[in-house]
Motif scaffolding. Structure first.
Motif, PDB file in Angstrom:
ATOM      1  N   ARG A   8       0.830  -1.213   0.000  1.00  0.00           N
ATOM      2  CA  ARG A   8       0.000   0.000   0.000  1.00  0.00           C
ATOM      3  C   ARG A   8       0.856   1.250   0.000  1.00  0.00           C
ATOM      4  N   GLU A   9       1.974   1.231   0.735  1.00  0.00           N
ATOM      5  CA  GLU A   9       2.873   2.383   0.758  1.00  0.00           C
ATOM      6  C   GLU A   9       3.480   2.639  -0.619  1.00  0.00           C
ATOM      7  N   SER A  12       0.854   4.082  -2.832  1.00  0.00           N
ATOM      8  CA  SER A  12       0.594   5.450  -2.403  1.00  0.00           C
ATOM      9  C   SER A  12       1.674   6.396  -2.925  1.00  0.00           C
ATOM     10  N   GLN A  16       1.223   9.501  -5.501  1.00  0.00           N
ATOM     11  CA  GLN A  16       1.732  10.836  -5.177  1.00  0.00           C
ATOM     12  C   GLN A  16       2.604  11.367  -6.310  1.00  0.00           C
TER      13      GLN A  16
END
Length: 78
Positions: A8-9, A12, A16
């Motif tokens: 998920r990081e 993400s 971004q």
């Protein structure tokens, strides 16, 4: 399939990066998107259980994104 916290990081960070691309001049947005995609693809072969390497690349990616997100950076070329 559920994603792990690190997965998920990574996603993400990628989102971004794509959002930051939209803040750049229209003529160079494609260069930034291509650069971001290539940087992520370089490490796609990493074992998803190699936590230290993934965390290292996440930190590196965040630093790069902050640097390229600077208003003074208008283009990126490889």
């Amino acid at each position: 399939m559920r994603l792990s916290g690190l997965q998920r990081e990574v996603l993400s960070l990628y989102r971004q990066c794509l959002r930051e691309c939209r803040k750049k001049p229209q003529a160079t947005q494609a260069h930034f998107r291509t650069f971001a995609r290539r940087e992520f693809e370089k490490n796609i072969q990493l074992d998803k259980r190699d936590f230290s390497a993934i965390e290292f690349f996440l930190r590196k990616g965040r630093r790069q994104m902050e640097m390229y997100a600077s208003p003074g950076v208008k283009d990126v070329r490889q």
